[in-house]
Motif scaffolding. Structure first.
Motif, PDB file in Angstrom:
ATOM      1  N   GLY A 149      -4.619   5.356  -1.011  1.00  0.00           N
ATOM      2  CA  GLY A 149      -5.167   5.418   0.336  1.00  0.00           C
ATOM      3  C   GLY A 149      -4.334   6.226   1.305  1.00  0.00           C
ATOM      4  O   GLY A 149      -3.518   7.076   0.932  1.00  0.00           O
ATOM      5  N   LYS A 150      -4.513   5.920   2.576  1.00  0.00           N
ATOM      6  CA  LYS A 150      -3.866   6.665   3.653  1.00  0.00           C
ATOM      7  C   LYS A 150      -2.363   6.365   3.706  1.00  0.00           C
ATOM      8  O   LYS A 150      -1.944   5.230   3.481  1.00  0.00           O
ATOM      9  N   LEU A 151      -1.597   7.404   4.040  1.00  0.00           N
ATOM     10  CA  LEU A 151      -0.152   7.228   4.147  1.00  0.00           C
ATOM     11  C   LEU A 151       0.206   6.333   5.326  1.00  0.00           C
ATOM     12  O   LEU A 151       1.188   5.584   5.272  1.00  0.00           O
ATOM     13  N   SER A 152      -0.597   6.380   6.389  1.00  0.00           N
ATOM     14  CA  SER A 152      -0.325   5.528   7.553  1.00  0.00           C
ATOM     15  C   SER A 152      -0.491   4.051   7.193  1.00  0.00           C
ATOM     16  O   SER A 152       0.280   3.198   7.650  1.00  0.00           O
ATOM     17  N   THR A 153      -1.493   3.751   6.361  1.00  0.00           N
ATOM     18  CA  THR A 153      -1.688   2.361   5.917  1.00  0.00           C
ATOM     19  C   THR A 153      -0.595   1.952   4.948  1.00  0.00           C
ATOM     20  O   THR A 153      -0.160   0.790   4.946  1.00  0.00           O
ATOM     21  N   LEU A 154      -0.133   2.880   4.135  1.00  0.00           N
ATOM     22  CA  LEU A 154       0.981   2.597   3.224  1.00  0.00           C
ATOM     23  C   LEU A 154       2.184   2.093   4.012  1.00  0.00           C
ATOM     24  O   LEU A 154       2.850   1.127   3.603  1.00  0.00           O
ATOM     25  N   GLU A 155       2.448   2.728   5.138  1.00  0.00           N
ATOM     26  CA  GLU A 155       3.582   2.301   5.964  1.00  0.00           C
ATOM     27  C   GLU A 155       3.384   0.879   6.479  1.00  0.00           C
ATOM     28  O   GLU A 155       4.335   0.086   6.528  1.00  0.00           O
ATOM     29  N   ARG A 156       2.149   0.538   6.834  1.00  0.00           N
ATOM     30  CA  ARG A 156       1.866  -0.822   7.311  1.00  0.00           C
ATOM     31  C   ARG A 156       1.994  -1.837   6.167  1.00  0.00           C
ATOM     32  O   ARG A 156       2.440  -2.972   6.379  1.00  0.00           O
ATOM     33  N   ILE A 157       1.595  -1.430   4.969  1.00  0.00           N
ATOM     34  CA  ILE A 157       1.746  -2.293   3.792  1.00  0.00           C
ATOM     35  C   ILE A 157       3.219  -2.644   3.601  1.00  0.00           C
ATOM     36  O   ILE A 157       3.592  -3.813   3.410  1.00  0.00           O
ATOM     37  N   VAL A 158       4.056  -1.636   3.662  1.00  0.00           N
ATOM     38  CA  VAL A 158       5.500  -1.829   3.494  1.00  0.00           C
ATOM     39  C   VAL A 158       6.069  -2.674   4.633  1.00  0.00           C
ATOM     40  O   VAL A 158       6.880  -3.588   4.411  1.00  0.00           O
ATOM     41  N   ASP A 159       5.630  -2.395   5.850  1.00  0.00           N
ATOM     42  CA  ASP A 159       6.128  -3.141   7.009  1.00  0.00           C
ATOM     43  C   ASP A 159       5.807  -4.630   6.916  1.00  0.00           C
ATOM     44  O   ASP A 159       6.521  -5.463   7.489  1.00  0.00           O
ATOM     45  N   ASN A 160       4.735  -4.958   6.192  1.00  0.00           N
ATOM     46  CA  ASN A 160       4.353  -6.358   6.023  1.00  0.00           C
ATOM     47  C   ASN A 160       4.967  -6.992   4.774  1.00  0.00           C
ATOM     48  O   ASN A 160       4.617  -8.122   4.416  1.00  0.00           O
ATOM     49  N   GLY A 161       5.866  -6.259   4.119  1.00  0.00           N
ATOM     50  CA  GLY A 161       6.640  -6.838   3.021  1.00  0.00           C
ATOM     51  C   GLY A 161       5.969  -6.798   1.662  1.00  0.00           C
ATOM     52  O   GLY A 161       6.442  -7.461   0.728  1.00  0.00           O
ATOM     53  N   TYR A 162       4.912  -6.025   1.512  1.00  0.00           N
ATOM     54  CA  TYR A 162       4.222  -5.953   0.236  1.00  0.00           C
ATOM     55  C   TYR A 162       4.774  -4.815  -0.626  1.00  0.00           C
ATOM     56  O   TYR A 162       5.471  -3.921  -0.144  1.00  0.00           O
ATOM     57  N   TYR A 163       4.435  -4.858  -1.899  1.00  0.00           N
ATOM     58  CA  TYR A 163       4.931  -3.892  -2.877  1.00  0.00           C
ATOM     59  C   TYR A 163       3.810  -2.942  -3.307  1.00  0.00           C
ATOM     60  O   TYR A 163       2.620  -3.232  -3.127  1.00  0.00           O
ATOM     61  N   LEU A 164       4.213  -1.814  -3.913  1.00  0.00           N
ATOM     62  CA  LEU A 164       3.247  -0.876  -4.478  1.00  0.00           C
ATOM     63  C   LEU A 164       3.691  -0.532  -5.895  1.00  0.00           C
ATOM     64  O   LEU A 164       4.869  -0.229  -6.134  1.00  0.00           O
ATOM     65  N   SER A 165       2.755  -0.599  -6.845  1.00  0.00           N
ATOM     66  CA  SER A 165       3.075  -0.263  -8.230  1.00  0.00           C
ATOM     67  C   SER A 165       2.561   1.137  -8.552  1.00  0.00           C
ATOM     68  O   SER A 165       1.415   1.471  -8.249  1.00  0.00           O
ATOM     69  N   ILE A 166       3.432   1.947  -9.122  1.00  0.00           N
ATOM     70  CA  ILE A 166       3.090   3.332  -9.433  1.00  0.00           C
ATOM     71  C   ILE A 166       3.016   3.526 -10.941  1.00  0.00           C
ATOM     72  O   ILE A 166       3.655   2.796 -11.706  1.00  0.00           O
ATOM     73  N   ASN A 167       2.202   4.489 -11.372  1.00  0.00           N
ATOM     74  CA  ASN A 167       2.018   4.717 -12.799  1.00  0.00           C
ATOM     75  C   ASN A 167       2.136   6.199 -13.143  1.00  0.00           C
ATOM     76  O   ASN A 167       2.123   7.060 -12.247  1.00  0.00           O
ATOM     77  N   PRO A 168       2.279   6.533 -14.431  1.00  0.00           N
ATOM     78  CA  PRO A 168       2.512   7.928 -14.823  1.00  0.00           C
ATOM     79  C   PRO A 168       1.384   8.881 -14.444  1.00  0.00           C
ATOM     80  O   PRO A 168       1.621  10.069 -14.243  1.00  0.00           O
ATOM     81  N   LYS A 169       0.172   8.378 -14.326  1.00  0.00           N
ATOM     82  CA  LYS A 169      -0.950   9.230 -13.925  1.00  0.00           C
ATOM     83  C   LYS A 169      -0.721   9.807 -12.528  1.00  0.00           C
ATOM     84  O   LYS A 169      -1.138  10.932 -12.226  1.00  0.00           O
ATOM     85  N   MET A 170      -0.051   9.069 -11.673  1.00  0.00           N
ATOM     86  CA  MET A 170       0.206   9.508 -10.305  1.00  0.00           C
ATOM     87  C   MET A 170       1.160  10.709 -10.256  1.00  0.00           C
ATOM     88  O   MET A 170       1.162  11.465  -9.288  1.00  0.00           O
ATOM     89  N   LEU A 171       1.961  10.874 -11.301  1.00  0.00           N
ATOM     90  CA  LEU A 171       2.867  12.015 -11.357  1.00  0.00           C
ATOM     91  C   LEU A 171       2.120  13.330 -11.535  1.00  0.00           C
ATOM     92  O   LEU A 171       2.674  14.402 -11.286  1.00  0.00           O
ATOM     93  N   LYS A 172       0.860  13.237 -11.960  1.00  0.00           N
ATOM     94  CA  LYS A 172       0.084  14.429 -12.311  1.00  0.00           C
ATOM     95  C   LYS A 172      -0.819  14.919 -11.190  1.00  0.00           C
ATOM     96  O   LYS A 172      -1.541  15.897 -11.366  1.00  0.00           O
ATOM     97  N   SER A 173      -0.815  14.254 -10.046  1.00  0.00           N
ATOM     98  CA  SER A 173      -1.647  14.697  -8.928  1.00  0.00           C
ATOM     99  C   SER A 173      -0.788  14.855  -7.676  1.00  0.00           C
ATOM    100  O   SER A 173       0.206  14.144  -7.487  1.00  0.00           O
TER     101      SER A 173
END
Length: 243
Positions: free
Chosen positions: A150-174
């Motif tokens: 999603g949006k990078l601005s929402t990503l910042e809010r996700i982090v600010d609220n103490g939540y985590y994000l899981s990344i996978n190898p497919k993301m390295l390709k885009s």
């Protein structure tokens, strides 16, 4: 350093039991997400007692047009696990009644009745702002945004609220996937495969290939293995602090 996989659909592999034992024998911590409470119930006898494989109670939003959440069954089964997933919202191109069904179900699943001492693995495609609003409203402490796009601005809010994000190898390709990875703070980063749906070098991802995949991430994040395990360990501790 132990390896982790915070989002994998083991039951979609050709031989689920074989895959689960590979995780177990290699000592790889895995969150085995399910798509329906009925599937969690089906798999619990076979996979509920594993040390490294953690069976998750799920209700995937993409099945909501075919299956109504069985709230009675969910409420019964949630007592058997501290892990909830895959759950979330994904109502693009859906009718209003399906959208409302998803929202109602997600509000129920994340309600204070269930969320204490539990970790959520969340699907948030095109719905990240609504997801975040519900999590905050229900005072959910522990959530992992799986394969966030999603949006990078929402990503910042996700982090600010103490939540985590899981990344996978497919993301390295885009390009967008790389941007997401760059913006995730190291202390909020986890690893997932989303196997067997996300592939590595066009091949199914198996536990035996994790060392190679982790090495790929360490080209840009030298402390990757140590970082994601440390974060997962912290998340497990935090989960137990807020039962």
């Amino acid at each position: 350093m132990p390896l982790i996989d915070t989002h994998v659909h083991i039951d979609f592999y050709p031989d689920p039991e074989k895959i689960a034992w590979q995780y177990e024998n290699l000592g790889i911590y895995a969150m085995f997400v399910t798509n329906l409470p009925e599937l969690f119930e089906k798999h619990y006898k076979s996979f509920g007692g594993f040390k490294y494989v953690r069976l998750c109670l799920g209700y995937h939003p993409q099945v909501s047009s075919e299956y109504v959440l069985n709230e009675t069954l969910f409420q019964k089964l949630v007592l058997k696990t501290r892990y909830i997933g895959e759950v979330g919202l994904d109502y693009q191109n859906e009718h209003a009644d399906i959208k409302n069904r998803q929202i109602k179900s997600f509000e129920f699943i994340t309600s204070p009745l269930f969320n204490k001492g539990r970790i959520y693995s969340i699907h948030s495609k095109h719905t990240e702002d609504m997801i975040l609003e519900i999590l905050i409203q229900n005072k959910v402490k522990h959530a992992i945004f799986h394969w966030y796009s999603g949006k990078l601005s929402t990503l910042e809010r996700i982090v600010d609220n103490g939540y985590y994000l899981s990344i996978n190898p497919k993301m390295l390709k885009s390009k967008h996937g790389q941007k997401i990875i760059e913006r995730v703070p190291l202390n909020r980063m986890l690893f997932e495969t989303d196997g067997p749906f996300a592939r590595y070098n066009k091949q199914l991802i198996y536990p035996s290939s994790f060392s190679e995949i982790y090495s790929e991430f360490e080209k840009s994040i030298p402390t990757f293995s140590e970082t994601v395990f440390k974060n997962f360990k912290r998340l497990l501790i935090e989960k137990d602090l807020f039962k």
